[in-house]
Design an enzyme around this catalytic site. Structure first.
Site, PDB file in Angstrom:
ATOM      1  N   TRP A   1     -29.995 -39.480 -30.338  1.00 55.60           N
ATOM      2  CA  TRP A   1     -31.379 -39.957 -30.224  1.00 55.60           C
ATOM      3  C   TRP A   1     -31.828 -40.354 -31.622  1.00 55.60           C
ATOM      4  O   TRP A   1     -31.941 -39.487 -32.505  1.00 55.60           O
ATOM      5  CB  TRP A   1     -32.230 -38.828 -29.668  1.00 55.60           C
TER       6      TRP A   1
ATOM      7  N   ASP B   1     -45.456 -38.679 -37.715  1.00 60.50           N
ATOM      8  CA  ASP B   1     -44.959 -39.632 -36.718  1.00 60.50           C
ATOM      9  C   ASP B   1     -46.166 -40.370 -36.128  1.00 60.50           C
ATOM     10  O   ASP B   1     -46.612 -40.083 -35.023  1.00 60.50           O
ATOM     11  CB  ASP B   1     -44.180 -38.848 -35.650  1.00 60.50           C
TER      12      ASP B   1
ATOM     13  N   ASP C   1     -35.383 -44.703 -30.236  1.00 60.96           N
ATOM     14  CA  ASP C   1     -36.797 -44.410 -29.971  1.00 60.96           C
ATOM     15  C   ASP C   1     -37.610 -45.512 -30.668  1.00 60.96           C
ATOM     16  O   ASP C   1     -37.807 -45.464 -31.876  1.00 60.96           O
ATOM     17  CB  ASP C   1     -37.104 -43.038 -30.573  1.00 60.96           C
TER      18      ASP C   1
ATOM     19  N   SER D   1     -34.473 -40.700 -33.420  1.00 63.81           N
ATOM     20  CA  SER D   1     -35.837 -40.207 -33.206  1.00 63.81           C
ATOM     21  C   SER D   1     -36.818 -40.733 -34.244  1.00 63.81           C
ATOM     22  O   SER D   1     -36.542 -40.670 -35.451  1.00 63.81           O
ATOM     23  CB  SER D   1     -35.778 -38.675 -33.275  1.00 63.81           C
ATOM     24  N   GLY D   2     -37.968 -41.182 -33.768  1.00 66.65           N
ATOM     25  CA  GLY D   2     -39.022 -41.595 -34.684  1.00 66.65           C
ATOM     26  C   GLY D   2     -39.633 -40.407 -35.397  1.00 66.65           C
ATOM     27  O   GLY D   2     -39.953 -40.466 -36.592  1.00 66.65           O
TER      28      GLY D   2
ATOM     29  N   ARG E   1     -41.128 -44.974 -21.053  1.00 62.58           N
ATOM     30  CA  ARG E   1     -41.674 -43.619 -21.248  1.00 62.58           C
ATOM     31  C   ARG E   1     -43.162 -43.639 -20.970  1.00 62.58           C
ATOM     32  O   ARG E   1     -43.893 -44.414 -21.593  1.00 62.58           O
ATOM     33  CB  ARG E   1     -41.382 -43.189 -22.678  1.00 62.58           C
TER      34      ARG E   1
HETATM   35  C1  SPV Z   1     -39.202 -38.260 -31.072  1.00 62.94           C
HETATM   36  O1  SPV Z   1     -38.279 -37.450 -31.270  1.00 62.94           O
HETATM   37  O2  SPV Z   1     -39.573 -39.095 -31.911  1.00 62.94           O
HETATM   38  C2  SPV Z   1     -39.927 -38.238 -29.793  1.00 62.94           C
HETATM   39  C3  SPV Z   1     -40.019 -36.974 -29.049  1.00 62.94           C
HETATM   40  O3  SPV Z   1     -40.461 -39.251 -29.423  1.00 62.94           O
HETATM   41  S1  SPV Z   1     -41.520 -36.210 -29.422  1.00 62.94           S
HETATM   42  O4  SPV Z   1     -41.618 -36.084 -30.868  1.00 62.94           O
HETATM   43  O5  SPV Z   1     -41.540 -34.916 -28.764  1.00 62.94           O
HETATM   44  O6  SPV Z   1     -42.604 -37.052 -28.914  1.00 62.94           O
HETATM   45 MG    MG Z   2     -40.751 -40.610 -30.967  1.00 63.29          MG
END
Ligand code: SPV
Ligand code: MG
Length: 290
Positions: free
Chosen positions: A40, A54, A81, A42-43, A155
């Site tokens: 993943w 984020d 993401d 991930s952002g 999502r």
């Molecule tokens: C990420 O890992 O960037 C996600 C998951 O989008 S969360 O941070 O839980 O939204």
């Molecule tokens: Mg994210």
């Protein structure tokens, strides 16, 4: 076989794939070695790596560069993401081309407005896009992908925004109508009741993905019992694990006045050499350097 096709095949074969959050090529290499089905990008993790929240602060270019570097050092599929898609459907067209070329096998696009706020923030500003507008983004993504196996995962943040299950189900069905290959349903509730209820109520024609960050007790065996959910994304465990290791090691070095104690408790330099493929490079030196 493309990595995207492999990801679909693995989902069909096992019924549930495990996707690990990464923020760097090194964390991605370790995730692949551990046995995860995919990564993943991930952002949240990359934002944290930069010491930033984020909240759409890192750019698409920064995220893409990291994904490209991860793809260059790993072989398992990467789920990207891409937050809200970096703008409107036109930005999504651009993003899909870039991410597919960079080596992603799937994207997750969320139905929030840009700039987004991370989903798990207690009092976060969670503003959703209009359904038609988001359907346009999904359709744009589907129309742009080159590899038909590349997954476009929609999502919905309806539960995160406190709009309730009926709105989440309606939105998810609308996104399937727009062509989404999967629905990611996200929740920030500490127990998994909201997700379990959504999963049981889901009658859509595509499987679900979840990110059990807020409700860690929902493990794979329970997820399999629910049906419908075919992807578990361990959304912030890479950066949290790395932070745990760094924090404790740094604390001990200050407390001990040196590295005389911690050195036994962290990986040896030889292990880092292995991860860097030093042996192969030394062999290449012997063969080619004259
Ligand atoms: C990420 O890992 O960037 C996600 C998951 O989008 S969360 O941070 O839980 O939204
Ligand atoms: Mg994210």
């Amino acid at each position: 076989m493309s990595a995207a096709k492999r990801l679909r095949a693995r989902m069909a074969e096992t019924g549930l794939v495990h996707i690990m959050a990464t923020h760097s090529p090194l964390s991605a290499i370790l995730a692949e070695e551990a046995g995860f089905d995919g990564l993943w990008a991930s952002g949240f993790e990359l934002s944290a790596l930069y010491g930033l929240a984020d909240m759409s602060l890192i750019s698409m270019t920064q995220h893409l560069e990291m994904l490209r570097a991860i793809a260059g050092r790993t072989t398992i599929p990467i789920v990207a993401d891409i937050d809200t898609g970096y703008g409107n459907a036109i930005n999504v067209i651009h993003a899909i081309g870039e991410y597919e070329r960079a080596g992603a096998s799937a994207v997750v696009i969320e139905d929030k407005t840009f700039p987004k706020v991370t989903s798990l923030a207690g009092d976060g500003r969670q503003q959703l896009a209009r359904v038609e507008e988001f359907q346009g983004k999904i359709e744009a993504a589907i129309a742009t992908r080159r590899d038909p196996h590349f997954l476009v995962i929609a999502r919905t943040e309806a539960l995160i925004a406190g709009l309730g299950e009926a709105e989440a189900l309606d939105r998810a069905q609308a996104y399937v109508k727009a062509g989404a290959d999967m629905i990611l349903i996200h929740s920030k509730k500490k127990d998994s009741g909201e997700i379990e209820s959504f999963s049981r109520a889901w009658t859509g024609s595509v499987p679900l993905a979840i990110v059990p960050n807020a409700y860690p007790d929902l493990d794979a065996s329970r997820v399999k019992g629910l049906g419908n959910i075919q992807m578990m994304i361990y959304g912030n465990y890479g950066i949290r694990a790395a932070s745990t290791g760094l924090k404790e090691t740094f604390r001990r070095i200050i407390a001990d006045g040196g590295v005389q104690n911690v050195h036994k408790d962290i990986v040896a330099v030889d292990e880092i050499f292995r991860l860097q493929k030093m042996r192969e490079l030394r062999a290449a030196e012997a063969r080619f350097l004259r």
